[in-house]
Write a protein that holds these residues in place. Structure first.
Motif, mmCIF file in Angstrom:
data_model
loop_
_atom_site.group_PDB
_atom_site.id
_atom_site.type_symbol
_atom_site.label_atom_id
_atom_site.label_comp_id
_atom_site.label_asym_id
_atom_site.label_seq_id
_atom_site.Cartn_x
_atom_site.Cartn_y
_atom_site.Cartn_z
ATOM 1 N N GLY A 1 0.802 -1.214 0.000
ATOM 2 C CA GLY A 1 0.000 0.000 0.000
ATOM 3 C C GLY A 1 0.834 1.263 0.000
ATOM 4 N N PHE A 2 0.152 2.399 -0.129
ATOM 5 C CA PHE A 2 0.763 3.715 -0.146
ATOM 6 C C PHE A 2 0.247 4.542 1.027
ATOM 7 C CE2 PHE A 2 0.883 2.405 -4.601
ATOM 8 C CZ PHE A 2 2.146 2.811 -5.008
ATOM 9 N N ALA A 3 0.992 5.564 1.390
ATOM 10 C CA ALA A 3 0.534 6.593 2.326
ATOM 11 C C ALA A 3 0.153 7.831 1.527
ATOM 12 C CB ALA A 3 1.626 6.934 3.333
ATOM 13 N N VAL B 1 7.810 6.129 -0.671
ATOM 14 C CA VAL B 1 7.692 5.727 0.731
ATOM 15 C C VAL B 1 8.618 6.560 1.612
ATOM 16 C CG1 VAL B 1 8.133 3.828 2.336
ATOM 17 C CG2 VAL B 1 6.893 3.397 0.216
ATOM 18 N N VAL B 2 9.872 6.693 1.217
ATOM 19 C CA VAL B 2 10.843 7.405 2.039
ATOM 20 C C VAL B 2 10.477 8.882 2.157
ATOM 21 C CG1 VAL B 2 13.265 8.106 2.181
ATOM 22 C CG2 VAL B 2 12.693 5.759 1.578
ATOM 23 N N SER B 3 9.960 9.460 1.087
ATOM 24 C CA SER B 3 9.572 10.876 1.126
ATOM 25 C C SER B 3 8.460 11.131 2.128
ATOM 26 C CB SER B 3 9.144 11.345 -0.265
ATOM 27 O OG SER B 3 7.874 10.808 -0.618
ATOM 28 N N LYS B 4 7.752 10.068 2.530
ATOM 29 C CA LYS B 4 6.627 10.193 3.453
ATOM 30 C C LYS B 4 6.951 9.611 4.828
ATOM 31 C CE LYS B 4 3.488 10.090 -0.490
ATOM 32 N NZ LYS B 4 2.534 9.297 -1.294
ATOM 33 N N HIS C 1 19.457 6.408 2.605
ATOM 34 C CA HIS C 1 19.933 6.054 3.935
ATOM 35 C C HIS C 1 20.181 7.305 4.778
ATOM 36 C CE1 HIS C 1 21.658 2.604 1.392
ATOM 37 N NE2 HIS C 1 20.536 2.184 1.937
ATOM 38 N N GLY C 2 19.586 7.338 5.952
ATOM 39 C CA GLY C 2 19.783 8.468 6.848
ATOM 40 C C GLY C 2 19.036 9.720 6.445
ATOM 41 N N SER C 3 18.217 9.649 5.423
ATOM 42 C CA SER C 3 17.489 10.834 4.963
ATOM 43 C C SER C 3 16.259 11.090 5.826
ATOM 44 C CB SER C 3 17.080 10.671 3.499
ATOM 45 O OG SER C 3 16.100 9.653 3.374
ATOM 46 N N ARG C 4 15.694 12.277 5.669
ATOM 47 C CA ARG C 4 14.475 12.659 6.375
ATOM 48 C C ARG C 4 13.537 13.358 5.396
ATOM 49 N NH1 ARG C 4 16.404 9.474 9.167
ATOM 50 N NH2 ARG C 4 16.983 9.616 11.378
ATOM 51 N N PRO C 5 12.256 13.368 5.704
ATOM 52 C CA PRO C 5 11.312 14.067 4.825
ATOM 53 C C PRO C 5 11.591 15.574 4.806
ATOM 54 C CG PRO C 5 10.148 12.585 6.307
ATOM 55 C CD PRO C 5 11.560 12.669 6.800
ATOM 56 N N TRP C 6 11.207 16.199 3.718
ATOM 57 C CA TRP C 6 11.263 17.657 3.597
ATOM 58 C C TRP C 6 9.949 18.235 4.101
ATOM 59 C CZ3 TRP C 6 9.731 21.248 -0.711
ATOM 60 C CH2 TRP C 6 10.340 22.506 -0.586
ATOM 61 N N ARG C 7 9.684 19.506 3.753
ATOM 62 C CA ARG C 7 8.437 20.147 4.173
ATOM 63 C C ARG C 7 7.237 19.519 3.486
ATOM 64 N NH1 ARG C 7 11.314 25.750 2.502
ATOM 65 N NH2 ARG C 7 13.082 25.569 3.944
ATOM 66 N N ILE D 1 7.349 14.277 -8.552
ATOM 67 C CA ILE D 1 8.598 14.599 -7.857
ATOM 68 C C ILE D 1 8.497 14.112 -6.414
ATOM 69 C CG2 ILE D 1 10.257 16.431 -7.335
ATOM 70 C CD1 ILE D 1 9.566 16.258 -10.291
ATOM 71 N N ARG D 2 9.609 13.608 -5.870
ATOM 72 C CA ARG D 2 9.674 13.241 -4.466
ATOM 73 C C ARG D 2 10.921 13.874 -3.849
ATOM 74 N NH1 ARG D 2 5.364 12.311 -5.807
ATOM 75 N NH2 ARG D 2 4.087 10.437 -5.497
ATOM 76 N N PHE D 3 10.760 14.358 -2.605
ATOM 77 C CA PHE D 3 11.831 15.058 -1.906
ATOM 78 C C PHE D 3 12.292 14.284 -0.677
ATOM 79 C CE2 PHE D 3 9.059 18.646 -3.447
ATOM 80 C CZ PHE D 3 9.911 19.114 -4.428
ATOM 81 N N THR D 4 13.576 14.377 -0.395
ATOM 82 C CA THR D 4 14.119 14.034 0.919
ATOM 83 C C THR D 4 15.242 15.017 1.226
ATOM 84 O OG1 THR D 4 15.829 12.475 0.165
ATOM 85 C CG2 THR D 4 13.634 11.562 0.631
ATOM 86 N N THR D 5 15.670 15.041 2.492
ATOM 87 C CA THR D 5 16.782 15.898 2.894
ATOM 88 C C THR D 5 17.815 15.081 3.642
ATOM 89 O OG1 THR D 5 15.861 16.523 5.055
ATOM 90 C CG2 THR D 5 15.189 17.842 3.163
ATOM 91 N N LYS D 6 19.060 15.545 3.529
ATOM 92 C CA LYS D 6 20.148 14.929 4.286
ATOM 93 C C LYS D 6 21.358 15.856 4.216
ATOM 94 C CE LYS D 6 23.059 10.795 4.706
ATOM 95 N NZ LYS D 6 23.440 9.488 4.106
ATOM 96 N N GLY D 7 22.018 16.037 5.359
ATOM 97 C CA GLY D 7 23.244 16.811 5.373
ATOM 98 C C GLY D 7 23.090 18.241 4.890
#
Length: 541
Positions: A341-343, A385-388, A428-434, A461-467
């Protein structure tokens, strides 16, 4: 996409994904088996949010026939492909049942060290091994269930082999337990053909007892302990296949979590087996194939036991247990798994989706028809998934002999190549953006909804942040400039844009968004990612 965008700052995301609460300082054995106490004493460990990607070996005797999911149950339902295959290959289920499939399963080419190295190279940071499916065969040295893989089938402790391989590669190690459903799932084995020359003759589970094993490979074992007993067997007098199918759908075919009314001892044994599994192998993660927890208080007892054991091992319950369809309060104590499934949006708490590139159990038709989920779709799913704020647990089906096929090898190659360039940056080690992202593709959310999703486009488009950097993935390689509406100047100034695995890319930012122009797709290129840097793009950076 969804109109509501959950705003999650970097500090809030870090809090949701890890850290040790004061309650985690409690001594081993003090967490009581009730939801409030468990929630107060638990925080999802940081390693889970950092890992983001795991691979699962959903491997057991039902892979031996190479006919796909739920073979053990379906082979006792006339008219199904599994039934037809079983009659042709093994014989009629009144004479030759699932016991005979177990008898032929050897796992003779299983090499856990090779497989886990392969999975780690593909970017997995945790590995999950199936410990027992609905077929009720424990795949470990069980002290409470004689039907286990050290006595039958491969005659090896499979979980011990997987654990050693995972630990040697530095991966977190998990086990999945699906056995709570065996008591109703197996009732087809107590049925019969409603039509034809064998009509009314009960299948092997109805007839077999310990004495029937004399002189056979399963001598000394009780088939009723495998098949769980006739807890709700079909009644006599059903005379059509359609009527038999309806009976199963309305009775044992339901997804039941309650204690078996006529066999409460099954639930007690399940708890003993689960505790044995945890104590023997000390898993970092446990997957329950259940809505909420199985068997009421027994499930809570299993959860408290696991967290208390982990506190004894680590000084805190630095482990993860997943289950499905959890209430908001339950998600304080257990990580929710959204199977296939999806979120809809960024979730404030860590979560997981589990899926597979084919059937959960190996299906040769997938290989012959080349119908596996390809690598680029796996990566698209991972990024969504990771973006959420989620993790992806991906199953790569293994054949009965313990190997994967040539088509799966190609898919693993594709995942490995993409993760080698992008994994440590965006995954790896990433976090969601706004915001998780943007785009036109609509996703049906919730359990078992992945087949209803539309195909992604270059505008998704999908976003993540790291560093301190912001990463933007286009889920399809664009053949024209892409405008990202989520990145007007008001969201932070972009001063550089670089294609991961490539070089600088032209961009233009104004009050309406950011436009980037990527080079043509290289041979084998899938799902490009652009690293964006500049003041204000990531809070705190």
């Amino acid at each position: 996409m969804a109109s509501r965008r959950t705003m999650l700052s970097g500090s809030a995301a870090a809090l949701a994904l890890g850290g040790i609460s004061k309650a985690q300082g409690r001594k081993a054995g003090t967490l009581k088996a009730d939801w409030n106490t468990l929630a107060d004493g638990y925080r999802v460990p940081a390693w889970f949010g950092d890992a983001r990607f795991g691979i699962w070996a959903h491997w057991g005797p039902q892979c031996q026939p190479e006919r796909g999911d739920w073979y053990g149950r379906s082979m006792y339902i006339p008219g199904t492909p599994a039934y037809k295959h079983h009659v042709k290959t093994y014989g009629h289920p009144a004479d030759h049942g699932f016991i005979d499939v177990i008898g032929q399963w050897r796992g003779e080419h299983w090499d856990p060290d090779f497989l886990v190295r392969r999975y780690k190279a593909a970017g997995a940071r945790y590995f999950m091994a199936m410990a027992c499916h609905h077929d009720n065969l424990d795949l470990f040295a069980s002290d409470h269930h004689a039907w286990n893989s050290t006595r039958v089938g491969p005659k090896r402790d499979l979980i011990a082999g997987w654990e050693k391989a995972a630990r040697s590669q530095g991966l977190k190690f998990g086990v999945s337990n699906h056995a709570s459903h065996a008591w109703h799932w197996w009732q087809t084995a107590y049925g019969y053909d409603a039509e034809g020359p064998r009509a009314g003759q009960r299948y092997d589970a109805w007839k077999l007892r310990s004495k029937d094993g004399q002189g056979t490979w399963w001598q000394g074992l009780d088939p009723q302990a495998l098949y769980t007993g006739p807890n709700m067997a079909p009644p006599d007098g059903i005379t059509t296949e359609a009527a038999m199918g309806k009976w199963h759908d309305a009775n044992d075919g339901q997804w039941l979590e309650n204690i078996p009314p006529t066999n409460p001892a099954f639930a007690a044994r399940w708890l003993a087996r689960q505790k044995n599994l945890v104590e023997r192998y000390r898993p970092d993660m446990v997957y329950f194939d259940d809505y909420s927890l199985p068997f009421g208080q027994y499930g809570l007892d299993a959860l408290a036991h696991y967290y208390n054991q982990a506190t004894a091992w680590h000084g805190a319950p630095d482990v993860v247990l997943t289950a499905k369809r959890l209430s908001d309060d339950q998600q304080r104590a257990v990580v929710e798994d959204v199977e296939r499934g999806f979120a809809a949006d960024i979730r404030p708490r860590p979560w997981q989706t589990c899926t597979c590139i084919g059937d959960w159990h190996y299906n040769r038709d997938r290989f012959e028809q080349k119908s596996y989920v390809p690598a680029h779709q796996v990566i698209q799913r991972l990024l969504d998934v990771v973006s959420k704020n989620g993790n992806l647990l991906l199953s790569i089906p293994l054949r009965g002999d313990g190997t994967y096929d040539g088509e799966e090898d190609k898919i693993l190659d594709g995942i490995t190549a993409w993760m080698a360039v992008h994994g440590d940056a965006m995954i790896h080690g990433s976090r969601p953006w706004r915001r998780y992202g943007e785009g036109p593709t609509k996703l049906d959310t919730g359990l078992m909804a992945e087949d209803k999703a539309g195909a992604f486009t270059a505008q998704d488009i999908r976003f993540t942040t790291k560093g301190g950097a912001l990463f933007a993935a286009m889920l399809v390689w664009p053949d024209a400039p892409v405008r990202i509406a989520s990145l007007p100047r008001a969201q932070g100034q972009v001063v550089s844009a670089r294609l991961l695995g490539g070089g600088a890319v032209p961009f233009r930012q104004d009050d309406d968004g950011l436009t980037v122009t990527l080079p043509p797709r290289p041979t084998g290129g899938i799902v490009p990612v652009v690293q964006l840097d500049g003041p204000g793009l990531v809070r705190g950076a």
